[in-house]
Design a protein around this motif. Sequence first.
Motif, PDB file in Angstrom:
ATOM      1  N   TRP A  68     -70.860 -13.415 -99.664  1.00 54.06           N
ATOM      2  CA  TRP A  68     -70.397 -14.036-100.909  1.00 54.06           C
ATOM      3  C   TRP A  68     -70.226 -12.954-101.965  1.00 54.06           C
ATOM      4  O   TRP A  68     -71.047 -12.033-102.074  1.00 54.06           O
ATOM      5  CB  TRP A  68     -71.396 -15.086-101.399  1.00 54.06           C
ATOM      6  CG  TRP A  68     -71.434 -16.320-100.545  1.00 54.06           C
ATOM      7  CD1 TRP A  68     -72.173 -16.516 -99.416  1.00 54.06           C
ATOM      8  CD2 TRP A  68     -70.689 -17.517-100.748  1.00 54.06           C
ATOM      9  NE1 TRP A  68     -71.949 -17.754 -98.893  1.00 54.06           N
ATOM     10  CE2 TRP A  68     -71.034 -18.405 -99.689  1.00 54.06           C
ATOM     11  CE3 TRP A  68     -69.762 -17.930-101.703  1.00 54.06           C
ATOM     12  CZ2 TRP A  68     -70.484 -19.681 -99.584  1.00 54.06           C
ATOM     13  CZ3 TRP A  68     -69.220 -19.205-101.597  1.00 54.06           C
ATOM     14  CH2 TRP A  68     -69.571 -20.064-100.545  1.00 54.06           C
ATOM     15  N   SER A  81     -66.111 -16.525-100.594  1.00 52.93           N
ATOM     16  CA  SER A  81     -67.073 -16.573 -99.485  1.00 52.93           C
ATOM     17  C   SER A  81     -66.828 -15.569 -98.370  1.00 52.93           C
ATOM     18  O   SER A  81     -67.524 -15.608 -97.352  1.00 52.93           O
ATOM     19  CB  SER A  81     -67.076 -17.986 -98.886  1.00 52.93           C
ATOM     20  OG  SER A  81     -65.776 -18.296 -98.381  1.00 52.93           O
ATOM     21  N   ASN A  82     -65.850 -14.664 -98.523  1.00 48.57           N
ATOM     22  CA  ASN A  82     -65.632 -13.671 -97.477  1.00 48.57           C
ATOM     23  C   ASN A  82     -64.894 -12.469 -98.033  1.00 48.57           C
ATOM     24  O   ASN A  82     -64.293 -12.524 -99.109  1.00 48.57           O
ATOM     25  CB  ASN A  82     -64.890 -14.276 -96.278  1.00 48.57           C
ATOM     26  CG  ASN A  82     -63.537 -14.844 -96.681  1.00 48.57           C
ATOM     27  OD1 ASN A  82     -62.611 -14.080 -96.955  1.00 48.57           O
ATOM     28  ND2 ASN A  82     -63.430 -16.169 -96.740  1.00 48.57           N
TER      29      ASN A  82
END
Length: 243
Positions: A68, A81-82
């Motif tokens: 995150w 989130s990536n």
Amino acid sequence: MTKIGYKWGVHRTLMGDRRVKSALPETVWFSEENLWSMLKRHKTVILKPSGGTGGWGVIRVRDLGGHWFEIHSGPRKRIVSNRKTAFTSISSITRSASSRYLIQRCIDLATFRGAPIDIRVMVQRKRSTPWTVTGHLAKIAGKGYIVTNVALSKGFVLPVRQALKGSNMSGRPVQAVIRDLCDTALWSAQRLGRFSTVVGFDMGVDVNGRVWMIEANPKPAISLFLKLKDKSMYRTIMAYMKR
């Protein structure tokens, strides 16, 4: 130095001075490889255009763990989130700039009422006279901003002593920190200012009282000093401007 590479040129020049080198945050050119490498070492980094001024285009990226990331640009924060989404989001901002971006270690700046502080130190000379510190003030970031540029973040200025005394800095006397700020700015001007008579340095003080050199401004905004109640520094600066 060209506008495209001014901040990088300043950084490389100052790296050659042993008195200033330890005050320089690690800085590299922006690339995907460098971004992940810097985040691995420092967890939080600042991205900024090498030819930019006024705090425009500055981005803070934080590794929150577990793939995150927090991306903070202007007053806006975004959590993704990536890595792929993070890099795509960052690249969409950097592509709009007119100069290449740098990645710099983010310093844990001392704060005043929860807002980050940086210090503007004015160093001037008259032709062949020695460099002299003619003024300094603290810039306090506006609410929700990571940059302390007063116009952009709607922040405010204070005398350096007042800002540091009211900050969360600990471990060092305020007067010793101010002395380090002035010494580092003078050494930097001596290294940089071969053809100039004025440099405005933006400097940081971290929560432990360590002094950092963030960047140099060849055309600093003198009007900031009019915002102080005591106008004596402004008068000194203007006196040096007169030929």
